[in-house]
Design an enzyme around this catalytic site. Structure first.
Site: not given
Ligand code: F6R
Length: 613
Positions: A2, A27, A76, A102-103, A486, A490, A493, A509, A608
């Site tokens: 948020c 964000r 969000w 927020n939170g 990584e 990338k 997402e 395996h 974000k």
């Protein structure tokens, strides 16, 4: 996640709030709202589902709302769907208290029950409506003004919050409170501002205050006041000058922030190196770490999430080989809930671009409880994690806006290499020749990254081949495996392709049963001692009709026979190859995302900065 903005000043508030919310869009959010008020007149609240543009259209770019004070929010969704009812601002029935948050208020159900017993009604599913009504309840019960009511609510609420509040009897004032969620407050030429993040206010001022947890306060058009939990005014708060340009929050001529940030990497890697490498000597004096302290460290515990965790995995492989310390890297969200004895002579390293990730922050707090020294590697100065840590080794990537991290990841790697080399030197595990080679190759990284970026046309062509794929596996051994982690993140997402990283030796395996003509395999093969082994794995994949893209060093041209396509990266000391190989994988993901018509800056469901568990 948020975003919060607040403003009291000489200008109309709505355009300032909408501008601030636009700068916080990166964000992640799924609805937005603002409240604007002119002096003693009734406040006006407007909310919209979906993109901020809907709110901008609904308010004629803010022109339909008259008033010089207000608060805004991008939400969000956590408690309840992204609907207008759940969007902020929320308010008490009589509009005595209006607020954005927020939170997460963890004990919101218990508080809601208390308020229900006291005659309150609830219209949304949010925890925010509960905290706003709790402040209203204390305002009315004790009649001692907003600071007293906010402090009483802070004592009762568990969880994390940054709050911006408007109170009926206090026009032209916005109240704020903070615990565990980011909040900044600032004074400009035309008024005072508050926001959850710096980009929202960079256009107006670069001088910001950071309220601490359990602090609250109030802004008017020309003043900022802070109070502690007892209601005593805090008169010695100091502002901090932000080093970012307002331009850094703009895309400039680039189509997306992500490609802008990928292309900024040579510059920001250089900048980060310049901070810690002086005349070829690693100088960590600005971090507070001394040689004596580091020489005593035998165990390093690295805690982080997502891509930051992946840099920790790279560090583990390198540090254990060259620095003579034991390294354990763990996902912060797992460490938090696990008990194991941490050895003496230890250092905890928390890695985080935003410096706000809740799980990573809680790992730092847990380490502190156990009296283990903590070092943070954060990109955002004065962030929650950096303020909680004993030592800070900042990265200098500048403002990172694209949701998928690129330049911050690269700078984190640089800091971790420097630490590994420093420890190795102090412990006598790196001789002069290796030291000189590593330092001279570290200095080559910016120009080599630039060379890779110049190959973007070729990578864009190869990225087209990924578009029809549903599954892509990244395989590699040793350090190459750490880069696969990584690369796969990338790709998944920002393209929504199912991408997974496997240590190449693990293929047989189990995973090899999935290989057929529909599966793409990206094989990282940059480590000479493992080159032939990974090449054999490529041959096995090809024999089962999988499509192989090899990422290897210039010179390894016989990889052609084992793969369908190839990307070559320059040769460098092999411990440092991750810094080069990852650039190709970032661009591959970016161009595949574009080819699929996805906006890579704002992938679905992602935020974000992840300030909830
Ligand atoms: C992936 C990505 C995330 C973050 C993770 C931790 O591209 O950006 O996986 O790395 O959410 O965030 P920070 O580094 O801010 O703690």
């Amino acid at each position: 996640m948020c975003g919060i903005v607040g403003y009291v000043g000489n200008n109309d508030a709505a355009p300032v709030l909408l501008h601030g919310l636009a700068k916080l869009e990166y964000r992640g959010y799924d609805s937005a709202g603002i409240c604007v008020r002119q002096n003693n007149l009734e406040p006006v609240i407007v909310k919209a589902e979906g993109k901020l543009k809907n709110l901008i259209d609904k308010t004629d770019s803010g022109k339909s709302l008259v008033g010089t004070s207000g608060i805004g929010h991008t939400r969000w969704a956590t408690h309840g769907n992204p609907t207008v009812e759940n969007a902020h601002p929320h308010h008490s029935d009589d509009y005595n208290v209006i607020g954005v948050h927020n939170g997460i208020i963890e004990n919101y159900q218990e508080l809601k029950d208390k308020l229900l017993r006291n005659g309150y009604t609830f219209y949304s599913e949010t925890d925010t409506e509960v905290i706003i009504k709790l402040i209203d309840y204390y305002c009315k019960k004790y009649k001692k003004g907003p600071i007293d009511a906010i402090n009483k609510a802070m004592v009762r609420a568990r969880g994390s919050y940054a709050l911006a509040i408007m109170c009926k009897n206090y026009p032209d004032q916005i109240w704020f409170a903070k615990k565990g969620s980011p909040l900044i407050v600032a004074k400009g030429n035309d008024g005072c501002y508050l926001a959850s993040d710096v980009p929202a206010i960079l256009k107006y001022t670069k001088n910001v205050y950071y309220p601490e947890d359990y602090e609250c306060g109030v802004i008017t058009k020309d003043s900022i006041k802070f109070y502690d939990l007892n209601g005593d005014e805090l008169k010695n708060k100091k502002s901090v000058l932000i080093e970012l340009d307002a331009d850094s929050a703009d895309k400039g001529n680039y189509p997306h922030f992500m490609i802008k940030e990928i292309e900024e990497q040579p510059e920001v890697i250089q900048k980060t190196l310049n901070y810690y490498l002086k005349n070829d000597v690693i100088d960590l004096s600005s971090t507070g770490l001394t040689d004596d302290f580091l020489a005593n460290i035998r165990n390093i515990y690295i805690y982080a999430c997502g891509s930051a965790y992946h840099t920790g995995v790279v560090a583990q492989y390198i540090m254990e080989e060259i620095s003579g310390v034991n390294v354990r890297v763990e996902l912060a969200s797992e460490y938090k809930y696990r008990e194991y004895s941490q050895r003496p002579q230890s250092l905890v390293i928390a890695i985080s671009q935003s410096g706000e990730t809740k799980d990573t922050h809680e790992s730092v707090l847990k380490a502190k409880e156990r009296n283990i020294p903590t070092l943070s590697i954060c990109n955002v100065q004065k962030s929650t994690i950096s303020r909680s840590s004993d030592y800070n080794m900042y990265t200098y990537a500048g403002l990172e806006i694209a949701v998928a991290t690129t330049k911050a990841y690269s700078c984190q790697l640089i800091n971790l290499y420097l630490l590994a080399i420093k420890l190795g030197r102090l412990n006598g595990t790196i001789n002069d020749d290796l030291y000189n080679e590593l330092i001279s190759d570290l200095k080559r990284i910016p120009s080599l990254v630039k060379e890779i970026i110049e190959e973007k046309d070729q990578i864009q062509r190869i990225a087209q081949n990924l578009v029809p794929m549903k599954d892509v596996f990244f395989i590699g051994r040793g350090l190459d495996y750490t880069i696969c982690l990584e690369g796969a993140l990338k790709l998944k997402e920002i393209t929504y392709i199912n991408a997974n990283a496997y240590a190449a030796g693990e293929l047989k395996h189990g995973t090899i049963s999935l290989i057929d003509e529909h599966v793409g395999v990206i094989a990282l093969d940059t480590q000479s001692k493992l080159y032939e082994k990974t090449k054999s794995n490529m041959v096995e994949v090809k024999a089962r009709n999988g499509k192989v893209l090899a990422v290897t060093n210039y010179g390894n041209y016989d990889v052609d026979s084992a793969s369908n396509d190839q990307i070559y990266v320059p040769k460098i000391n092999e411990y440092l190859t991750p810094s080069l190989a990852i650039i190709s994988l970032q661009m591959l993901a970016y161009y595949a995302s574009i080819a699929k018509g996805i906006n890579p800056d704002k992938p679905r469901n992602l935020a974000k900065s992840v300030t909830v568990e």
